[in-house]
Design an enzyme around this catalytic site. Structure first.
Site, PDB file in Angstrom:
ATOM      1  N   GLU A 362      44.936  37.783  36.668  1.00 49.23           N
ATOM      2  CA  GLU A 362      44.281  37.286  37.880  1.00 49.23           C
ATOM      3  C   GLU A 362      44.772  35.863  38.139  1.00 49.23           C
ATOM      4  O   GLU A 362      45.722  35.664  38.847  1.00 49.23           O
ATOM      5  CB  GLU A 362      42.751  37.325  37.739  1.00 49.23           C
ATOM      6  N   TRP A 422      30.549  32.883  47.444  1.00 49.39           N
ATOM      7  CA  TRP A 422      32.009  32.965  47.545  1.00 49.39           C
ATOM      8  C   TRP A 422      32.411  32.432  48.933  1.00 49.39           C
ATOM      9  O   TRP A 422      33.044  31.386  49.035  1.00 49.39           O
ATOM     10  CB  TRP A 422      32.482  34.412  47.313  1.00 49.39           C
ATOM     11  N   GLU A 634      33.508  33.818  30.384  1.00 49.70           N
ATOM     12  CA  GLU A 634      33.120  34.491  31.629  1.00 49.70           C
ATOM     13  C   GLU A 634      31.717  35.088  31.511  1.00 49.70           C
ATOM     14  O   GLU A 634      30.983  35.189  32.483  1.00 49.70           O
ATOM     15  CB  GLU A 634      34.126  35.604  31.929  1.00 49.70           C
TER      16      GLU A 634
HETATM   17  C1  BGC Z   1      36.875  36.860  38.622  1.00 51.83           C
HETATM   18  C2  BGC Z   1      35.604  36.140  38.914  1.00 51.83           C
HETATM   19  C3  BGC Z   1      35.443  36.300  40.393  1.00 51.83           C
HETATM   20  C4  BGC Z   1      35.071  37.750  40.564  1.00 51.83           C
HETATM   21  C5  BGC Z   1      34.596  38.181  41.891  1.00 51.83           C
HETATM   22  C6  BGC Z   1      36.592  38.289  38.836  1.00 51.83           C
HETATM   23  O1  BGC Z   1      37.609  39.126  38.499  1.00 51.83           O
HETATM   24  O2  BGC Z   1      37.398  36.570  37.376  1.00 51.83           O
HETATM   25  O3  BGC Z   1      35.376  34.973  38.317  1.00 51.83           O
HETATM   26  O4  BGC Z   1      34.693  35.402  41.051  1.00 51.83           O
HETATM   27  O5  BGC Z   1      36.119  38.553  40.103  1.00 51.83           O
HETATM   28  O6  BGC Z   1      34.837  39.520  42.148  1.00 51.83           O
END
Ligand code: BGC
Length: 759
Positions: A362, A422, A634
């Site tokens: 990511e 977000w 996380e």
């Molecule tokens: C990320 C997160 C992100 C989230 C939202 C994840 O894969 O690592 O931190 O905000 O997706 O879908």
């Protein structure tokens, strides 16, 4: 901006995954009498530029990641000292980087370009003229005075998968005069909009520091494993003595070890995070990759003869070169480590853009993550330039997709929807930058984008003013959510959306006021009222019970001013009850975590906040610290109490979002906060507790250094405060017998007094 004469050039062949990186070079003549020389460099890919055998500048992974088609950063370097009279050579190696290489869990590539392409423009000033040497396609057949392209030691490279370097194939002197490049081939022009070029305004990504190895062990598979003691973003530097020619060394990176001592690579997901070095066979060889980056603490080494020593490998920490501005330390080693973990997760995730994590497939500019962490980020480092740049990309993506994207730059193909926490990063991030740096431009610049987002959300509200349809992340990563469904939190996602929307509409009112947008102000006052009434009606009882009684629900209602005074007091008690009833463990995700301890503090339950802070049972703030974490995870239970990784598919050991607690730590434990944009008014109000006997925090404000230190010694409290020039501070002395509150101007101030109460 200079006049661009250069064109983008590339190798004639598109890049397949795992292709060698192209090396470009050109010979040119320099006459005597050079006054000054500047070179401008960028690439589609990541570029390392050279002049006469020397590297130009010390940036790595340049030009970083932006929404390239609209904004591609050009670096400018003074290279006067690198030129010499006679034949000169300029050149560059271009890796795949973000433009060409694989991105996201689909590992799709060629998001911006199908091959690495180079742009260089050298301007040589003589007394009477300026000469320009710049990238241009070759004539056929190519001459050495043309730009030519050839292969070198970088055999394969990708940000996720790693770099393969074959020192046997690296051509000594390839970027210096005298090298025979007749076997290299012509370059072609690569079509790219020149309107995208911008002189870089962001601090470059650099090698920031090197960490020594702390331990060498052997994995059950028999390979040596090296521990650097800290989870970082970067790579390793290796030193090889007397290698065999062709000795093939593989370096695999991981954030953790399994309980049996083997490398735990699951947190990388599909990112291979593997570098390879093939030795040339010299007496001593040193190497480090430059066209990849890993999130790791451990490496496993294959192909080494015997066991490496601690000196054979060093970890190189790589991130955006921002100035550090915030510090915290206390009498408690665990608390200090917790704070350090937030600092490290921030460093590891500010690599050009603010990312979610540095290790897996990511490393995207997720809007929610930076939005959760923003108050910590602005305190700890000078993030103004990096985030201003990222906001530009966010607004570009919003314009081109017609909706606020979930991440920026956007390469995730799924359609985005407007969401709380977000999406509203477009309002809160500029707002927080304004609070920190005191400059209104960021608000003015983002105003149309803020409006587009909020006005879109307004169209989605039901007649009661409720945002109760459509996709929401909600209280993402609630520890009580099913392990593989981080979005299934126990707090109603629309309650979370409504609460955050109220924070956003309130900010819109204030921003409209600051910008003199009177009409818009009226509109947002009305919207704000509707949203707040909607919240009260749908989610709060008259007494102050917040729907479903979750810690996050209460924390948001309290911190976002969604309750009457009486309701607030009652809600505070209920929140205290929830937290104490669950033994002070954590029951909130991304949305609630920055606010739970604040909500407790605001409603008179500081002891409960401290009990939560120091809880070590899983899931809690200190649990990862007791498990040896060196960064924020996380999820709180990313490593389970039995030492195994929690296999959820979403188990990064380096996400800064939950490190948002560090903001409460410096404001409430340390006692330093700002009460006016740009820190012209400061509040000093430490709230000692949790058995701490001392804490200190300092911050380089735009006006200069501000700091607070409090110490409890023999029943006496000593408080030392530094106020920068141009600021005034309101000082609420902790546990003062007469409740003394002082207002002080610039300079150092100290108070010592016998403590009230039972300290
Ligand atoms: C990320 C997160 C992100 C989230 C939202 C994840 O894969 O690592 O931190 O905000 O997706 O879908």
């Amino acid at each position: 901006m200079p006049q661009w004469k250069a064109q983008f050039i590339s190798s004639p062949k598109p890049c397949e995954e795992g292709d060698p990186a192209p090396y470009f070079r050109k010979t040119f003549d320099v006459e005597p009498g050079v006054r000054h020389a500047t070179v401008y460099v960028t690439a589609l890919g990541v570029v390392e530029a050279h002049l006469n055998g020397s590297r130009i500048g010390d940036a790595v992974l340049a030009p970083g990641w932006t929404a390239y088609r609209e904004r591609l950063m050009v670096a400018e370097y003074d290279v006067t000292d690198l030129l010499s009279t006679g034949p000169n050579v300029m050149g560059a190696i271009v890796g795949e980087g973000w433009a060409v290489g694989a991105l996201t869990w689909n590992k799709s590539n060629h998001h911006y370009a199908d091959r690495p392409a180079l742009f260089m423009q050298l301007e040589i000033e003589y007394a009477d003229r300026t000469e320009i040497v710049s990238t241009a396609p070759s004539s056929a057949p190519a001459k050495d005075s043309d730009w030519v392209v050839g292969p070198g030691g970088v055999r394969a490279n990708g940000l996720y998968d790693g770099e393969v370097f074959d020192a046997q194939l690296e051509q000594v002197g390839w970027a210096a005069p005298g090298y025979d490049a007749t076997a290299w081939w012509p370059t072609i022009s690569y079509d790219w909009p020149m309107s995208s070029l911008r002189l870089s305004s962001v601090p470059p990504i650099r090698r920031i520091e090197e960490l020594a190895a702390v331990e060498v062990t052997v994995s059950p598979t028999g390979y040596p494993i090296i521990d650097f003691g800290q989870n970082i973003s970067g790579w390793v530097h290796l030193t090889l003595n007397n290698p065999r020619r062709g000795q093939d060394i593989t370096i695999r990176h991981a954030e953790a070890l399994k309980p049996d001592g083997a490398l735990e690579r699951e947190t990388n997901r599909t990112a291979l995070a593997t570098d390879r070095y093939i030795a040339a066979g010299h007496e001593r060889e040193e190497w480090e990759p430059r066209f990849t980056i890993h999130g790791f603490r451990y490496i496993e080494v294959e192909g080494w003869r015997g066991l490496p020593s601690l000196d054979d490998f060093r970890a190189v920490v790589v991130h955006s070169d921002m100035d550090r501005t915030g510090w915290f330390e206390s009498s408690d080693a665990m608390l200090n480590r917790l704070h350090e973990n937030a600092v490290w997760s921030m460093r590891d995730n500010f690599v050009g853009i603010p990312t979610d994590c540095p290790q897996r497939d990511e490393r995207l500019g997720w809007t929610g993550d930076v939005n959760v962490f923003i108050a910590s980020a602005t305190y700890l480092y000078d993030v103004e330039a990096v985030l201003a740049s990222w906001l530009s990309d966010l607004m570009i993506e919003q314009r081109s997709h017609g909706v606020m994207p979930r991440s920026a730059p956007l390469v995730d193909p799924r359609p985005s929807e407007p969401t709380a926490l977000w999406g509203d990063a477009i309002v809160n991030v500029p707002w927080m930058l304004y609070q920190e740096y005191g400059r209104r431009e960021v608000l003015r610049r983002c105003w149309p984008a803020m409006r587009a987002f909020v006005d879109e959300v307004a169209t989605r509200l039901d007649p009661r003013g409720l945002w109760n349809t459509g996709f929401q992340y909600g209280d993402w990563a609630d520890p009580d959510a099913p392990a593989r469904e981080p979005g299934q939190a126990k707090t109603d996602k629309y309650l979370v959306a409504q609460a955050y929307l109220a924070r956003t509409t309130d900010q819109m009112v204030r921003i409209a006021e600051l910008l003199g947008e009177d009409e818009a102000r009226e509109q947002y006052v009305e919207l704000d009222t509707r949203v707040r009434l909607g919240f009260q009606e749908a989610y709060v009882t008259q007494r102050g019970i917040v729907k479903d009684e979750t810690a996050t629900g209460y924390a948001l209602a309290i911190c976002f001013g969604l309750l009457t005074d009486e309701q607030q007091t009652y809600a505070g008690k209920r929140l205290r009850g929830i937290i104490a009833g669950r033994g002070h463990i954590i029951s909130s995700g991304f949305a609630g975590i920055p606010f739970v301890t604040d909500a407790l503090t605001m409603t008179g339950h500081l002891d409960t906040a401290y009990a939560m802070l120091f809880q070590t049972q899983c899931p809690s703030f200190m649990y990862p610290v007791t498990m040896g974490a060196t960064t924020f995870w996380e999820r709180w239970d990313a490593i389970l109490p039995d030492g195994h990784l929690h296999r959820t598919g979403m188990t990064s050991l380096n996400h800064y979002a939950l490190g948002a607690i560090s903001d409460w730590v410096r404001r409430v434990v340390g006692g330093l906060s700002s009460a006016a944009p740009g820190w012209s008014q400061i509040v000093v109000a430490p709230r000692p507790g949790g058995g701490l006997t001392t804490a200190e925090t300092s911050h380089v404000t735009p006006l200069g250094l501000a700091s607070v230190k409090w110490q409890i010694r023999d029943g006496e409290m000593v408080v030392t405060v530094v106020v920068p020039d141009g600021a005034t501070a309101r000082i609420v002395l902790p546990d003062h017998p007469e409740g003394l509150v002082a207002t002080e101007g610039p300079g150092e101030h100290e108070w010592a007094y016998p403590l009230r109460g039972d300290h």
